[in-house]
Design a protein around this motif. Structure first.
Motif, short mmCIF file in Angstrom:
data_model
loop_
_atom_site.label_atom_id
_atom_site.label_comp_id
_atom_site.label_asym_id
_atom_site.label_seq_id
_atom_site.Cartn_x
_atom_site.Cartn_y
_atom_site.Cartn_z
N ARG A 129 12.65 28.97 3.85
CA ARG A 129 13.04 28.76 2.44
C ARG A 129 13.60 27.36 2.23
O ARG A 129 13.57 26.83 1.14
CB ARG A 129 14.19 29.70 2.09
N ARG A 130 14.19 26.84 3.29
CA ARG A 130 14.90 25.56 3.18
C ARG A 130 14.12 24.37 3.72
O ARG A 130 14.68 23.31 3.93
CB ARG A 130 16.28 25.70 3.83
N THR A 135 11.38 24.94 -1.02
CA THR A 135 12.39 25.05 -2.07
C THR A 135 11.85 24.42 -3.36
O THR A 135 12.02 24.95 -4.47
CB THR A 135 13.69 24.32 -1.65
#
Ligand code: SOE
Length: 401
Positions: A129-130, A135
């Motif tokens: 996700r990061r 993102t």
């Protein structure tokens, strides 16, 4: 940090790099790393920059000078350690998938919910996700860049089991790993799909396959938990049964109505760590490729006819999420940066709760994600795929709260 395998190394890099690169509102002290073998864990602690090592996680979790417990053990022990840590009032970062079963995940999510009322955070380590491009992909989709989502295609392909003599690592044993490719890497693409689309998977139809049913038992060293190099793998070695899937294929319906396909496999010969996520909508499309992780391919279906085509957006500008703290525009990031970004957000959330008290949840919740509730949502999908596969790929509704 409890555990010190491959993920222990990756998390250690995150804990060390985040405060060196980002302005954090609290100091990070890498206090103690826990493992079963005193000598090996002491060596890793020294190598990775932890102040101490220990062999009894219960003692460490009970210590007053510990604020955060980072769990990087195989899934079979996530629940026990996380529940003890939350009960002791510690913030928890837990590797994915959240647990090895739906029941454990549900218990963890409910303990995390209670702890949240006391200002205690619990986060699942879905690091991809990061990755800044991921993102950013979520931001673009939320802004309407693809319009209404019509179709999603997600694939996570590795090849470390193609060699039938690769040893029976813990990731191939149900009691340690819960499931195989499905929970280990399928969980990532489930989480990423939920994250970038903002939608839930509501029903699934899946197939699980164990391609090589028996493998040589590993030697004494557990290595990084993947196949290669984990121990002697000769024809004479005693064999053990693989009790998880090697490949998982499933189709899902998203809450917005779109159909999505998922492929998670350790048998994609030549694909080392290939993860692709493509979202197609009525106004455009966006594609991400982990092997080219500083780039998004964005298609604008509203562009004039004759000028349409995928644009390559290089996600290395200060305008992009997380990127500004690192290098000047154009200088790329890699696999390990997601682990730093995870630490940055966790520390920011913890500091914010500490400053404002548990009654001010908006800011910390915005940065401390995915919560254990989200980890449970992924676990529900994993369970539904297993049920579907057991029923000959019948469509199965994903359990809801
Ligand atoms: C092995 O398949 C593995 O290390 C996963 O467990 C990780 O979550 C992924 O980041 C890389 O591959």
């Amino acid at each position: 940090m409890i555990g010190h395998g491959f993920m222990g190394a990756a998390h250690s890099v995150g804990w060390r790099q985040a405060p060196a690169v980002f302005e954090l509102p609290a100091a990070v002290e890498m206090a103690v790393v826990v493992g079963r073998d005193a000598e090996r864990v002491a060596a890793d602690a020294a190598h990775w920059g932890w102040a101490e090592s220990a062999t009894d996680w219960r003692e460490v979790v009970a210590r007053d000078d510990i604020d955060v417990v980072d769990i990087v053990t195989p899934g079979g022990s996530h629940a026990e350690v996380a529940l003890a840590a939350l009960a002791a009032g510690k913030h928890v970062l837990c590797e994915k998938p959240l647990a090895n079963s739906l029941d454990e995940a549900a218990e963890m999510a409910s303990a995390a919910q209670e702890a949240a009322a006391r200002g205690v955070h619990a986060m699942v380590g879905f690091t991809y996700r990061r990755v800044p491009a991921v993102t950013f992909m979520r931001q673009l989709i939320a802004e309407g860049a693809v319009g209404r989502i019509r179709q999603v295609r997600a694939a996570y392909q590795q090849d470390w089991l193609v060699d039938a003599r690769a040893p029976l690592a813990w990731r191939l044993q149900k009691e340690h790993a819960g499931s195989g490719a499905l929970g280990d890497i399928g969980a990532h693409i489930i989480d990423m799909t939920r994250f970038v689309t903002g939608q839930e998977l509501t029903e699934v139809s899946g197939t699980l396959e164990t391609i090589v049913a028996e493998r040589p038992l590993p030697g004494s060293g557990t290595g990084h938990g993947l196949g290669a190099g984990a121990g002697p793998a000769g024809e004479e070695a005693p064999m053990g049964r693989v009790t998880v899937d090697d490949s998982a294929y499933f189709t899902a319906r998203l809450s917005g109505g779109a159909l999505a396909s998922f492929e998670a496999t350790r048998f994609a010969t030549g694909k080392k760590n290939a993860l692709t996520l493509e979202v197609f909508g009525d106004a455009g499309a966006i594609a991400f490729d982990l092997e080219d992780l500083n780039r998004l391919r964005v298609y604008d279906a509203t562009a004039p006819a004759g000028r349409q085509g995928f644009t390559q957006v290089i996600v290395t500008s200060p305008e992009h999420p997380y990127v500004g703290a690192w290098w000047p525009d154009g200088h790329m990031l890699g696999y390990e940066h997601g682990f730093s970004h995870q630490v940055v957000d966790l520390v920011r959330g913890i500091a914010s709760s500490a400053a404002h008290g548990p009654g001010a949840p908006i800011e910390p919740e915005a940065v401390v994600h995915p919560s254990f509730a989200e980890g449970l949502a992924v676990q529900r999908v994993l369970a539904a795929v297993e049920t579907s596969a057991a029923r000959g790929s019948a469509w199965v509704a994903v359990e809801r709260e």
